[in-house]
Design a protein around this motif. Structure first.
Motif, PDB file in Angstrom:
ATOM      1  N   SER A   1      11.549  -9.256 -12.183  1.00  0.00           N
ATOM      2  CA  SER A   1      12.608 -10.464 -11.889  1.00  0.00           C
ATOM      3  C   SER A   1      13.872  -9.788 -11.209  1.00  0.00           C
ATOM      4  O   SER A   1      14.461 -10.592 -10.512  1.00  0.00           O
TER       5      SER A   1
ATOM      6  N   LEU B   1      13.065 -25.130 -17.416  1.00  0.00           N
ATOM      7  CA  LEU B   1      11.915 -24.397 -16.781  1.00  0.00           C
ATOM      8  C   LEU B   1      10.595 -25.070 -17.309  1.00  0.00           C
ATOM      9  O   LEU B   1       9.676 -25.343 -16.670  1.00  0.00           O
TER      10      LEU B   1
ATOM     11  N   LEU C   1       9.941 -15.756 -14.781  1.00  0.00           N
ATOM     12  CA  LEU C   1      10.580 -16.883 -14.446  1.00  0.00           C
ATOM     13  C   LEU C   1      11.897 -17.301 -15.119  1.00  0.00           C
ATOM     14  O   LEU C   1      12.910 -17.406 -14.446  1.00  0.00           O
TER      15      LEU C   1
ATOM     16  N   THR D   1      14.504 -14.481 -14.089  1.00  0.00           N
ATOM     17  CA  THR D   1      14.876 -14.413 -12.819  1.00  0.00           C
ATOM     18  C   THR D   1      15.977 -15.604 -12.778  1.00  0.00           C
ATOM     19  O   THR D   1      16.931 -15.650 -12.070  1.00  0.00           O
TER      20      THR D   1
END
Lengths: 270, 261
Positions: B63, B108, B138, B141
């Motif tokens: 990430s 997300l 994800l 990040t």
């Protein structure tokens, strides 16, 4: 770092003062947490009974809270729900609980072993597992064996919490091996993954499916009868409201039984 | 201690300063009193602990790289471009800093989840994100990107454009200027931003458990393992927490962030 005794003392004093200063604002918001709708929170003779209960008891215990508060003028019942293992950990760490209701015997045994149970725990309900699927059952699950299909996203409770150990036992009884994509901390987390459609299936209790309404669908399977979960309840040792705690136990084991029956729980001793 | 200054500090400042220090250090130090050190090695080398630590290091590295890939262009544009709408973009990029991580997880999910905006299409392409390590990367990040962008943008603004202008006037093309002048000048800021992003990724919990789930070796990072252990094996939870603290201290020690953060 050589320091004279004077300096050391002053340091210690500052540290103590610092700790006190930090605690001040926290103390201000310590004792007004009232989850009920009654606003007699700061009446002169209010007594508070704190009940720690497994997450799967949320709806039934909230119902009993109403009954109990109606029958006891000036008593405020505070309910704290969570995973049984979580709650035991909190009580052994010194959390103020008067009553503990567990979703399995293993976690109740932990409390007894820590010498925090007042008398013998009593069983007040039983529960069995059920397959929960998203509305419409997109993966077409019909039985327990379907959960082992490669492309089925199965979510279980982690083995340490009651629903997780029950799931393992069911798999064992059926001669199956589950390959879950996630092991969650509690029934509620499993349900969240299922109802949102992220998971194709999860194993939870019959009562959880009932309580979830139409956010999930439940599928019965015969092997569920092999693994019956027992719910014990006990007063916590050293409680300052021992009399109230005893009355709560009486309600749960007596008149309150109807509430559990309606929610889908099995009778104690089943 | 023997460092003398020409302008004396007001004496009353030391009390609150000490208070702040105690407030941060004391809770972390207190953890060391909760652990039987003789058990420490066996606790932190268990199979579950090792796989969680490895997963955490792997996903945090991934990430951080992703943050660099996305963050360097974004920070450069924010610092150098004159466009009006960038002010709005800057505020939006900072959102993950103030969002509760669990909200980030839900966001997300609604994007990359199986029922999400893109998740369904990705799944038909054979790209599985839900419940995989990709979901962990994800999530990390998402929460770490602002750290990199803020530090790098700050560094770029501080560095100014003088050298860029000189390089350009000598005939260097924009890409060459960026590669040979602009970025080398802000390397310290870039490094500290990357380290901050890495540290933040290492500690990510809420978005991960909401979005990626929790499965040993795949999505159960160190913070998720600690969360599980705290009810079943409190000693192991404290031991793993100290490992995480040690890694974090090591990482922060690598570069002391200056400026914006």
């Amino acid at each position: 770092m050589k320091q004279g005794p004077m300096k050391k003392n002053r340091l210690r004093l500052s540290a103590t003062a610092a700790a006190l200063l930090l605690a001040l604002p926290l103390a201000a918001c310590g004792d007004d947490g009232d989850s009920g709708s009654g606003d007699n929170g700061n009446g002169g003779g209010t007594e508070t009974l704190t009940v720690f209960a497994a997450a799967s008891l949320t709806k039934t215990f909230e119902e009993l809270e109403k009954q109990f508060e109606d029958a006891h003028e000036g008593v405020d019942v505070k309910l704290s729900f969570g995973g049984s293992s979580d709650l035991v950990a909190q009580i052994t760490e010194g959390a103020d609980a008067d009553v503990f209701a567990s979703a399995d015997t293993a976690n109740m045994d932990k409390l007894v072993a820590a010498d925090l149970a007042e008398g013998e725990p009593a069983e007040f309900a039983t529960n069995t597992l059920m397959i929960a699927v998203p509305p419409g059952n997109p993966a077409g699950i019909t039985n327990l064996a379907d959960l082992t299909e490669k492309d089925v996203n199965l979510v279980l409770c982690q083995p340490e919490v009651p629903c997780g150990s029950a799931s393992l036992k069911v798999a064992e009884a059926a001669g199956l091996t589950f390959q879950p994509v996630s092991e969650e901390q509690s029934v509620t987390d499993v349900l969240a993954k299922v109802s949102s459609g992220e998971a194709d299936a999860g194993l939870v209790y019959v009562t959880d499916v009932t309580a979830a309404g139409d956010t999930v669908e439940g599928i019965d399977f015969p092997e569920a009868a092999d693994v019956v979960n027992h719910y014990p309840i006990v007063a916590v040792k050293g409680s300052e409201h021992a009399d109230l705690a005893k009355e709560w136990l009486d309600l749960v084991l007596g008149d309150g039984q109807q509430v559990f029956k309606e929610a889908g729980f099995g009778a104690p001793g089943a | 201690m023997s460092h003398t200054r020409h302008v004396g500090l007001p004496r009353w400042l030391f009390g609150p300063a000490l208070l702040a220090g105690v407030f941060v250090v004391l809770p972390v130090a207190s953890m060391t009193t909760r652990i039987a050190w003789s058990d420490f090695p066996s606790l932190v080398t268990s199979e579950a602990a090792r796989s969680a630590l490895l997963l955490s290091l792997r996903t945090s590295t991934a990430s951080t790289l992703l943050c660099l890939l996305l963050g360097i262009p974004l920070a450069t544009v924010l610092a150098r471009s004159e466009a009006r709408w960038l002010g709005v973009l800057r505020s939006l990029v900072l959102l993950p800093l103030v969002l509760p991580p669990v909200v980030g997880g839900i966001a997300l999910l609604s994007t990359f989840g199986r029922q999400g905006l893109l998740g369904g299409h990705l799944e038909t392409l054979g790209i599985k994100i839900a419940f995989t390590s990709i979901a962990v990367v994800l999530a990390q990040t998402f929460v770490s990107l602002p750290f990199l962008v803020v530090s790098l943008e700050g560094a770029l603004r501080t560095a100014g454009e003088r050298y860029d202008v000189v390089a350009a006037s000598l005939g260097a093309r924009p890409t060459t200027v960026l590669r040979r002048v602009t970025l080398p000048l802000v390397l310290p800021g870039l490094a500290s931003g990357a380290v901050l992003a890495f540290a933040r990724s290492l500690g990510e919990f809420g978005a991960t458990i909401t979005f990626a789930g929790s499965l040993e070796g795949t999505t159960r990072t160190l913070p998720l393992l600690i969360y599980n252990l705290r009810v079943t094996d409190a000693d192991a939870a404290v031991a793993m927490s100290l490992v995480l603290v040690a890694v974090a201290v090591l990482v922060i020690g690598l570069v002391r962030p200056r400026g914006a953060l």
